[in-house]
Design a protein around this motif. Structure first.
Motif, PDB file in Angstrom:
ATOM      1  N   GLY A   8       0.825  -1.200   0.000  1.00  0.00           N
ATOM      2  CA  GLY A   8       0.000   0.000   0.000  1.00  0.00           C
ATOM      3  C   GLY A   8       0.858   1.248   0.000  1.00  0.00           C
ATOM      4  N   LEU A   9       0.199   2.366  -0.199  1.00  0.00           N
ATOM      5  CA  LEU A   9       0.887   3.653  -0.136  1.00  0.00           C
ATOM      6  C   LEU A   9      -0.120   4.717   0.239  1.00  0.00           C
ATOM      7  CD1 LEU A   9       0.031   5.500  -2.820  1.00  0.00           C
ATOM      8  CD2 LEU A   9       1.595   3.943  -3.950  1.00  0.00           C
ATOM      9  N   THR A  10       0.407   5.813   0.732  1.00  0.00           N
ATOM     10  CA  THR A  10      -0.411   6.999   1.000  1.00  0.00           C
ATOM     11  C   THR A  10       0.208   8.145   0.236  1.00  0.00           C
ATOM     12  OG1 THR A  10      -0.942   6.213   3.230  1.00  0.00           O
ATOM     13  CG2 THR A  10      -1.314   8.560   2.762  1.00  0.00           C
ATOM     14  N   TYR A  11      -0.601   8.750  -0.626  1.00  0.00           N
ATOM     15  CA  TYR A  11      -0.075   9.923  -1.298  1.00  0.00           C
ATOM     16  C   TYR A  11      -0.827  11.158  -0.847  1.00  0.00           C
ATOM     17  CZ  TYR A  11      -3.610   9.947  -5.161  1.00  0.00           C
ATOM     18  OH  TYR A  11      -4.744   9.991  -5.926  1.00  0.00           O
ATOM     19  N   GLY A  12      -0.090  12.262  -0.818  1.00  0.00           N
ATOM     20  CA  GLY A  12      -0.664  13.552  -0.506  1.00  0.00           C
ATOM     21  C   GLY A  12      -0.855  14.333  -1.781  1.00  0.00           C
ATOM     22  N   PHE A  13      -1.770  15.288  -1.715  1.00  0.00           N
ATOM     23  CA  PHE A  13      -1.992  16.140  -2.870  1.00  0.00           C
ATOM     24  C   PHE A  13      -2.475  17.522  -2.450  1.00  0.00           C
ATOM     25  CE2 PHE A  13      -6.034  13.937  -2.261  1.00  0.00           C
ATOM     26  CZ  PHE A  13      -6.964  14.970  -2.340  1.00  0.00           C
ATOM     27  N   ARG A  14      -2.186  18.468  -3.332  1.00  0.00           N
ATOM     28  CA  ARG A  14      -2.740  19.815  -3.252  1.00  0.00           C
ATOM     29  C   ARG A  14      -3.339  20.129  -4.608  1.00  0.00           C
ATOM     30  NH1 ARG A  14       0.041  24.489  -2.887  1.00  0.00           N
ATOM     31  NH2 ARG A  14       1.681  23.645  -4.179  1.00  0.00           N
ATOM     32  N   PHE A  15      -4.578  20.588  -4.632  1.00  0.00           N
ATOM     33  CA  PHE A  15      -5.134  21.166  -5.851  1.00  0.00           C
ATOM     34  C   PHE A  15      -4.791  22.637  -5.760  1.00  0.00           C
ATOM     35  CE2 PHE A  15      -8.060  22.981  -8.790  1.00  0.00           C
ATOM     36  CZ  PHE A  15      -8.162  22.031  -9.794  1.00  0.00           C
ATOM     37  N   CYS A  16      -4.077  23.157  -6.757  1.00  0.00           N
ATOM     38  CA  CYS A  16      -3.498  24.488  -6.614  1.00  0.00           C
ATOM     39  C   CYS A  16      -3.494  25.244  -7.941  1.00  0.00           C
ATOM     40  CB  CYS A  16      -2.077  24.369  -6.067  1.00  0.00           C
ATOM     41  SG  CYS A  16      -0.980  23.285  -7.003  1.00  0.00           S
TER      42      CYS A  16
END
Length: 152
Positions: free
Chosen positions: A100-108
């Motif tokens: 598994g993995l956890t990704y972060g994101f910003r809508f910018c």
């Protein structure tokens, strides 16, 4: 509205992928509909991995690392997007596990200087035959390591 320095935040880790908001993505109030944010993030994520040869072409048995599912999605809306045009999705990995993995994101904004939404998404790699968790390939993990955000 949250404003962040693109050199300190957006470009210090991960990748900034361009996305386009179209007129029909806006709701009746003229704001980007809340359900469109995850869709645009998904498109950016898919583009990023396709650059590295990870893609789904309709054959789950041969999908490899593209055979994965979303376990969790968290999103916080920081400021409204009120017009169509070019924007960005800043992507990085917070965690890269065995299956598994956890990704972060910003809508910018397109340059990464204005943040409209932030979030995380947990993915689990599956074996296409059993639909049970399966390890990411070493090639996937190698690319993933370049996207990891440092603990600093």
């Amino acid at each position: 509205m949250t404003v962040e320095s693109p050199s300190a935040i957006a470009l210090s880790h991960g990748r900034l992928i361009p996305v386009t908001v179209h007129f029909d993505d806006l709701d009746a109030l003229g704001m980007l509909h809340n359900a469109r944010y995850p869709l645009l993030v998904e498109r950016a994520w898919t583009e990023l991995w396709q650059e590295h040869g990870v893609r789904f072409d309709g054959d789950w048995a041969n999908a490899g690392d593209a055979c994965n599912v979303v376990k969790e999605l968290l999103i916080s809306y920081e400021a409204p997007v009120t017009k169509p045009g070019g924007y960005g999705v800043h992507l990085w990995l917070d965690r890269l596990g065995n299956t598994g993995l956890t990704y972060g994101f910003r809508f910018c904004s397109a340059d990464g200087s204005v943040t409209y939404a932030t979030g995380t998404r947990v993915l689990v790699r599956l074996d296409a035959g059993t639909l049970r968790p399966a390890p990411w390939s070493e090639a996937f993990r190698a690319v993933g390591r370049t996207l990891l955000r440092s603990a600093d």
